[in-house]
Design a protein around this motif. Structure first.
Motif, PDB file in Angstrom:
ATOM      1  N   VAL A  18      21.085  23.253  10.311  1.00 10.18           N
ATOM      2  CA  VAL A  18      22.315  22.944  11.036  1.00 10.18           C
ATOM      3  C   VAL A  18      22.061  22.102  12.287  1.00 10.18           C
ATOM      4  CG1 VAL A  18      23.614  24.920  10.143  1.00 10.18           C
ATOM      5  CG2 VAL A  18      22.282  25.176  12.255  1.00 10.18           C
ATOM      6  N   LYS A  19      20.796  22.071  12.724  1.00 12.11           N
ATOM      7  CA  LYS A  19      20.435  21.266  13.888  1.00 12.11           C
ATOM      8  C   LYS A  19      18.956  20.923  13.779  1.00 12.11           C
ATOM      9  CE  LYS A  19      20.368  21.395  18.957  1.00 12.11           C
ATOM     10  NZ  LYS A  19      20.648  22.214  20.160  1.00 12.11           N
ATOM     11  N   ALA A  20      18.609  19.678  14.142  1.00 15.07           N
ATOM     12  CA  ALA A  20      17.210  19.242  14.117  1.00 15.07           C
ATOM     13  C   ALA A  20      16.986  18.262  15.254  1.00 15.07           C
ATOM     14  CB  ALA A  20      16.884  18.585  12.779  1.00 15.07           C
ATOM     15  N   GLU A  21      15.860  18.424  15.934  1.00 19.71           N
ATOM     16  CA  GLU A  21      15.518  17.512  17.019  1.00 19.71           C
ATOM     17  C   GLU A  21      14.007  17.449  17.171  1.00 19.71           C
ATOM     18  OE1 GLU A  21      15.999  20.534  20.813  1.00 19.71           O
ATOM     19  OE2 GLU A  21      17.766  19.435  20.137  1.00 19.71           O
ATOM     20  N   PRO A  22      13.495  16.360  17.748  1.00 27.80           N
ATOM     21  CA  PRO A  22      12.046  16.269  17.952  1.00 27.80           C
ATOM     22  C   PRO A  22      11.545  17.422  18.823  1.00 27.80           C
ATOM     23  CG  PRO A  22      13.083  14.148  18.321  1.00 27.80           C
ATOM     24  CD  PRO A  22      14.197  15.153  18.193  1.00 27.80           C
ATOM     25  N   HIS A  23      10.347  17.902  18.474  1.00 25.30           N
ATOM     26  CA  HIS A  23       9.707  18.978  19.245  1.00 25.30           C
ATOM     27  C   HIS A  23       8.599  18.330  20.070  1.00 25.30           C
ATOM     28  CE1 HIS A  23       8.104  22.597  20.650  1.00 25.30           C
ATOM     29  NE2 HIS A  23       7.751  23.191  19.525  1.00 25.30           N
ATOM     30  N   GLU A  24       8.979  17.865  21.224  1.00 29.72           N
ATOM     31  CA  GLU A  24       8.079  17.056  22.047  1.00 29.72           C
ATOM     32  C   GLU A  24       6.918  17.833  22.652  1.00 29.72           C
ATOM     33  OE1 GLU A  24      11.155  15.482  24.474  1.00 29.72           O
ATOM     34  OE2 GLU A  24      11.720  13.991  22.975  1.00 29.72           O
ATOM     35  N   LYS A  25       7.011  19.162  22.741  1.00 25.87           N
ATOM     36  CA  LYS A  25       5.927  19.955  23.328  1.00 25.87           C
ATOM     37  C   LYS A  25       4.919  20.457  22.299  1.00 25.87           C
ATOM     38  CE  LYS A  25       8.592  21.484  27.311  1.00 25.87           C
ATOM     39  NZ  LYS A  25       9.129  22.635  28.037  1.00 25.87           N
ATOM     40  N   LYS A  28       1.185  18.676  17.409  1.00 28.00           N
ATOM     41  CA  LYS A  28       1.302  17.719  16.308  1.00 28.00           C
ATOM     42  C   LYS A  28       2.770  17.328  16.163  1.00 28.00           C
ATOM     43  CE  LYS A  28      -2.582  19.647  13.783  1.00 28.00           C
ATOM     44  NZ  LYS A  28      -3.017  20.254  12.519  1.00 28.00           N
ATOM     45  N   PRO A  29       3.060  16.110  15.699  1.00 24.26           N
ATOM     46  CA  PRO A  29       4.460  15.689  15.547  1.00 24.26           C
ATOM     47  C   PRO A  29       5.254  16.698  14.715  1.00 24.26           C
ATOM     48  CG  PRO A  29       2.978  13.847  15.178  1.00 24.26           C
ATOM     49  CD  PRO A  29       2.117  15.074  15.277  1.00 24.26           C
ATOM     50  N   SER A  30       6.352  17.184  15.293  1.00 27.32           N
ATOM     51  CA  SER A  30       7.149  18.236  14.663  1.00 27.32           C
ATOM     52  C   SER A  30       8.613  18.087  15.050  1.00 27.32           C
ATOM     53  CB  SER A  30       6.679  19.625  15.124  1.00 27.32           C
ATOM     54  OG  SER A  30       5.319  19.820  14.874  1.00 27.32           O
ATOM     55  N   TYR A  31       9.444  18.829  14.316  1.00 19.94           N
ATOM     56  CA  TYR A  31      10.856  18.969  14.663  1.00 19.94           C
ATOM     57  C   TYR A  31      11.140  20.430  14.976  1.00 19.94           C
ATOM     58  CZ  TYR A  31      11.641  14.383  12.539  1.00 19.94           C
ATOM     59  OH  TYR A  31      11.601  13.046  12.225  1.00 19.94           O
ATOM     60  N   ARG A  32      12.104  20.632  15.874  1.00 20.92           N
ATOM     61  CA  ARG A  32      12.681  21.959  16.089  1.00 20.92           C
ATOM     62  C   ARG A  32      13.903  22.031  15.185  1.00 20.92           C
ATOM     63  NH1 ARG A  32      13.296  22.930  22.413  1.00 20.92           N
ATOM     64  NH2 ARG A  32      14.675  21.170  22.123  1.00 20.92           N
ATOM     65  N   LEU A  33      13.940  23.052  14.343  1.00 18.80           N
ATOM     66  CA  LEU A  33      15.040  23.221  13.399  1.00 18.80           C
ATOM     67  C   LEU A  33      15.786  24.518  13.667  1.00 18.80           C
ATOM     68  CD1 LEU A  33      13.162  22.388  10.058  1.00 18.80           C
ATOM     69  CD2 LEU A  33      14.374  20.803  11.577  1.00 18.80           C
ATOM     70  N   TRP A  34      17.078  24.479  13.443  1.00 18.68           N
ATOM     71  CA  TRP A  34      17.919  25.667  13.433  1.00 18.68           C
ATOM     72  C   TRP A  34      18.464  25.758  12.018  1.00 18.68           C
ATOM     73  CZ3 TRP A  34      16.973  22.698  17.549  1.00 18.68           C
ATOM     74  CH2 TRP A  34      16.737  23.315  18.781  1.00 18.68           C
ATOM     75  N   ILE A  35      18.237  26.898  11.366  1.00 20.03           N
ATOM     76  CA  ILE A  35      18.536  27.051   9.944  1.00 20.03           C
ATOM     77  C   ILE A  35      19.489  28.216   9.741  1.00 20.03           C
ATOM     78  CG2 ILE A  35      17.528  27.479   7.673  1.00 20.03           C
ATOM     79  CD1 ILE A  35      14.883  26.300   8.935  1.00 20.03           C
ATOM     80  N   ASP A  36      20.614  27.942   9.081  1.00 21.02           N
ATOM     81  CA  ASP A  36      21.598  28.976   8.769  1.00 21.02           C
ATOM     82  C   ASP A  36      21.162  29.682   7.495  1.00 21.02           C
ATOM     83  OD1 ASP A  36      23.786  30.561   8.182  1.00 21.02           O
ATOM     84  OD2 ASP A  36      25.257  28.945   8.332  1.00 21.02           O
ATOM     85  N   LEU A  37      20.850  30.968   7.635  1.00 22.29           N
ATOM     86  CA  LEU A  37      20.418  31.782   6.498  1.00 22.29           C
ATOM     87  C   LEU A  37      21.492  32.780   6.084  1.00 22.29           C
ATOM     88  CD1 LEU A  37      16.817  32.077   7.795  1.00 22.29           C
ATOM     89  CD2 LEU A  37      17.399  31.232   5.520  1.00 22.29           C
ATOM     90  N   GLY A  38      22.750  32.391   6.269  1.00 19.52           N
ATOM     91  CA  GLY A  38      23.866  33.238   5.844  1.00 19.52           C
ATOM     92  C   GLY A  38      23.857  34.569   6.556  1.00 19.52           C
TER      93      GLY A  38
END
Length: 109
Positions: A18-25, A28-38
């Motif tokens: 539901v939301k994704a953004e670069p994880h700058e901290k 290794k190159p990554s994204y911060r994700l928010w995942i709706d698991l019902g």
């Protein structure tokens, strides 16, 4: 422990990003994700999937997650679930995803 019993200890569920953004901290190159698991709610994950995916392309996408491995803090961000993928022929992570819509939080068996 038998193989089937070992597999059953892992809780794999389907969720929607539901939301994704670069994880700058992250180191290794990554994204911060928010995942709706019902019924399990929205969980966070730090995922090293930047080579094939953009944050915009991830939002709305179904993913398979391991939900019972505990929380790890990565670059100050609590990663509560592990998003599953496999490496392609050159080592880039390709996400595992259901082939069609399924209820959020549905258990993988």
């Amino acid at each position: 422990m038998e193989a089937l019993e070992a597999f059953q200890t892992l809780d794999l569920r389907v969720g929607r990003v539901v939301k994704a953004e670069p994880h700058e901290k992250a180191r290794k190159p990554s994204y911060r994700l928010w995942i709706d698991l019902g019924p399990l709610g929205i969980k966070r994950s730090s995922a090293q999937i930047t080579e094939l995916y953009t944050p915009e392309a991830l939002v709305g996408r179904l993913v398979v997650c391991a939900v019972n491995l505990g929380t790890r803090v990565i670059g100050g961000f609590p990663s509560e679930v592990l998003v599953l993928g496999v490496k392609d022929e050159v080592g880039r992570v390709v996400l595992l995803t259901p082939e069609r819509e399924v209820p959020l939080g549905e258990k993988v068996f």
